[in-house]
Design a protein around this motif. Structure first.
Motif, short mmCIF file in Angstrom:
data_model
loop_
_atom_site.label_atom_id
_atom_site.label_comp_id
_atom_site.label_asym_id
_atom_site.label_seq_id
_atom_site.Cartn_x
_atom_site.Cartn_y
_atom_site.Cartn_z
N VAL A 207 2.35 9.56 -7.86
CA VAL A 207 1.61 10.51 -7.34
C VAL A 207 1.17 11.43 -8.25
CG1 VAL A 207 2.30 9.49 -5.23
CG2 VAL A 207 3.38 11.52 -6.16
N THR A 208 1.46 11.55 -9.19
CA THR A 208 1.19 12.80 -10.04
C THR A 208 -0.18 12.68 -10.99
OG1 THR A 208 2.42 12.21 -11.97
CG2 THR A 208 3.52 13.72 -10.35
N GLN A 209 -0.64 11.32 -10.88
CA GLN A 209 -1.66 10.65 -11.74
C GLN A 209 -3.01 10.61 -10.83
OE1 GLN A 209 -1.39 9.82 -15.05
NE2 GLN A 209 0.50 10.96 -14.76
N ASP A 210 -3.94 10.77 -11.43
CA ASP A 210 -5.37 10.62 -10.72
C ASP A 210 -6.06 9.25 -11.07
OD1 ASP A 210 -7.83 10.95 -9.80
OD2 ASP A 210 -8.64 12.22 -11.38
N TYR A 211 -6.12 8.53 -9.77
CA TYR A 211 -6.50 7.21 -10.24
C TYR A 211 -7.89 6.89 -9.63
CZ TYR A 211 -1.55 6.01 -10.96
OH TYR A 211 -0.22 6.11 -11.38
N GLU A 212 -8.66 8.01 -9.54
CA GLU A 212 -10.05 7.94 -8.63
C GLU A 212 -10.80 7.09 -9.49
OE1 GLU A 212 -12.80 10.97 -6.36
OE2 GLU A 212 -10.95 11.61 -7.06
N GLY A 213 -11.58 6.20 -8.87
CA GLY A 213 -12.53 5.22 -9.42
C GLY A 213 -11.96 3.94 -9.90
N GLU A 214 -10.55 3.56 -9.69
CA GLU A 214 -9.85 2.52 -10.12
C GLU A 214 -9.92 1.81 -8.94
OE1 GLU A 214 -6.50 2.48 -12.81
OE2 GLU A 214 -6.68 4.50 -13.35
N TYR A 215 -9.67 0.30 -9.18
CA TYR A 215 -9.41 -0.84 -7.93
C TYR A 215 -8.06 -1.13 -7.94
CZ TYR A 215 -14.63 -1.05 -8.15
OH TYR A 215 -15.95 -0.70 -8.04
N ILE A 216 -7.58 -1.36 -6.60
CA ILE A 216 -6.31 -1.78 -6.28
C ILE A 216 -6.24 -2.74 -5.05
CG2 ILE A 216 -4.98 0.22 -6.92
CD1 ILE A 216 -4.96 1.23 -4.15
N GLN A 217 -5.50 -3.58 -5.08
CA GLN A 217 -5.15 -4.58 -3.91
C GLN A 217 -4.10 -4.17 -3.01
OE1 GLN A 217 -5.41 -8.61 -4.73
NE2 GLN A 217 -5.62 -9.17 -2.44
N VAL A 218 -4.03 -3.84 -1.86
CA VAL A 218 -2.81 -3.48 -1.01
C VAL A 218 -2.48 -4.69 -0.14
CG1 VAL A 218 -3.07 -1.11 -1.60
CG2 VAL A 218 -3.72 -2.03 0.49
N HIS A 219 -1.23 -4.68 0.29
CA HIS A 219 -0.86 -5.57 1.33
C HIS A 219 0.12 -4.46 2.21
CE1 HIS A 219 -2.22 -9.24 -0.26
NE2 HIS A 219 -1.70 -8.95 -1.45
N GLY A 220 -0.04 -4.75 3.66
CA GLY A 220 0.83 -3.91 4.47
C GLY A 220 0.58 -3.89 5.85
N GLN A 221 0.72 -3.12 6.62
CA GLN A 221 0.38 -2.85 8.09
C GLN A 221 -0.45 -1.76 8.39
OE1 GLN A 221 4.27 -2.86 7.72
NE2 GLN A 221 3.99 -4.97 7.21
N PHE A 222 -1.44 -1.90 9.70
CA PHE A 222 -2.21 -0.93 9.93
C PHE A 222 -1.23 -0.07 11.15
CE2 PHE A 222 -6.56 -0.16 11.90
CZ PHE A 222 -6.79 0.90 11.16
N SER B 123 -4.35 -7.03 4.39
CA SER B 123 -4.67 -7.21 2.94
C SER B 123 -6.23 -6.76 2.43
CB SER B 123 -4.74 -8.57 2.55
OG SER B 123 -5.11 -8.69 1.22
N ILE B 124 -5.99 -5.50 1.60
CA ILE B 124 -7.49 -5.06 1.47
C ILE B 124 -7.67 -4.70 -0.13
CG2 ILE B 124 -7.85 -4.09 3.50
CD1 ILE B 124 -6.97 -1.50 2.66
N MET B 125 -8.85 -4.83 -0.54
CA MET B 125 -8.90 -4.38 -2.03
C MET B 125 -10.16 -3.51 -2.06
SD MET B 125 -9.63 -6.95 -5.31
CE MET B 125 -11.27 -7.48 -4.66
N GLY B 126 -10.18 -2.60 -2.84
CA GLY B 126 -11.14 -1.51 -2.84
C GLY B 126 -10.96 -0.34 -4.08
N ARG B 127 -11.95 0.45 -3.97
CA ARG B 127 -11.97 1.64 -5.22
C ARG B 127 -11.20 2.71 -4.49
NH1 ARG B 127 -16.67 2.37 -4.67
NH2 ARG B 127 -16.96 4.68 -4.08
N ILE B 128 -10.41 3.42 -5.49
CA ILE B 128 -9.63 4.53 -5.19
C ILE B 128 -10.85 5.75 -5.10
CG2 ILE B 128 -7.83 6.18 -5.41
CD1 ILE B 128 -6.33 3.92 -6.62
N ALA B 129 -10.89 6.46 -3.91
CA ALA B 129 -12.06 7.41 -3.69
C ALA B 129 -11.48 8.88 -3.47
CB ALA B 129 -12.65 7.06 -2.53
N SER B 130 -10.27 9.25 -3.64
CA SER B 130 -9.53 10.62 -3.58
C SER B 130 -8.33 10.50 -4.21
CB SER B 130 -9.20 10.61 -2.03
OG SER B 130 -8.12 9.99 -1.56
N GLY B 131 -7.82 11.92 -4.25
CA GLY B 131 -6.43 11.95 -4.92
C GLY B 131 -5.38 11.90 -3.58
#
Length: 208
Positions: A60-75, A12-20
């Motif tokens: 995936v056609t949008q640019d979300y750079e700078g926005e914040y997201i929280q994701v859940h998944g696996q490493f 579980s991580i939360m952060g700022r999108i830093a790429s396309g």
């Protein structure tokens, strides 16, 4: 069955999108893309963590750079063949994603739990300043007979404890994903800056 197995690898991580988005691969017509997320540490520095996201979860056609997201998944890990040898490539495989207004200090921004098996003898060492470190490589089972190989780093008392683990030992690990820059020598006079990813362990249990 699959859901039960997935419990052994939770991120579980939360952060700022830093790429396309960068196209990675396709499975049965479903496209998967990579994206970098900047995740804050307590020390105010940041970890740059790669995500693997299905086009079904986000446009995936949008640019979300700078926005914040929280994701859940696996490493997850896979071997990429380059320069006559395999390189372990790690990313967070996203199962759930939500946009958040901004970083919420009340939420832990970077958590991982792994339930796996030691697949190489632990490497125990001390830094020049006397700090104890142990490196582990954990095999975490996936459905359909696959495994992810996750490098973990333990500190202090945990490092001493982990140094005695044997190959095949069953271990539970709690911690956070961290990124670390290093210089890779790729020729006689050529070097390249790369980023390594590992789990910084805060708690671990040996299950016998």
């Amino acid at each position: 069955m699959a859901d039960k197995i997935i419990e052994n690898n939770q991120v579980s991580i939360m952060g700022r999108i830093a790429s396309g988005f960068t196209f990675s691969h396709q499975v049965f017509g479903e496209g998967f893309y990579t994206l970098d997320l900047m995740v804050k540490r307590l020390s105010d520095s940041e970890d740059r963590i790669p995500l693997m996201i299905s086009e079904r979860l986000i446009d995936v056609t949008q640019d979300y750079e700078g926005e914040y997201i929280q994701v859940h998944g696996q490493f997850r890990s896979y071997n990429r063949h380059e320069e006559k040898k395999n390189r372990l490539v790690l990313s967070v495989f996203v199962r759930e994603l939500s946009f958040v207004e901004e970083e919420d200090d009340s939420i832990k921004t970077n958590q991982i739990f792994l339930d796996g098996y030691i697949c190489k003898p632990p490497v125990y060492r001390k830094t020049p300043l006397g700090r104890e470190i142990a490196d582990l490589l954990l095999a975490v089972n996936r459905p359909y007979g696959k495994s992810d190989y996750i490098p973990c780093i333990c500190w202090g008392r945990n490092a001493r404890y982990a140094s005695a683990f044997t190959v095949g030992g069953h271990v539970l690990v709690w911690g956070r994903i961290q990124s670390r820059e290093y210089i890779k020598k790729i020729g006689e006079s050529e070097t390249e800056k790369r980023i390594a990813y590992e789990v910084s362990v805060s708690k671990l249990e040996y299950m016998e």
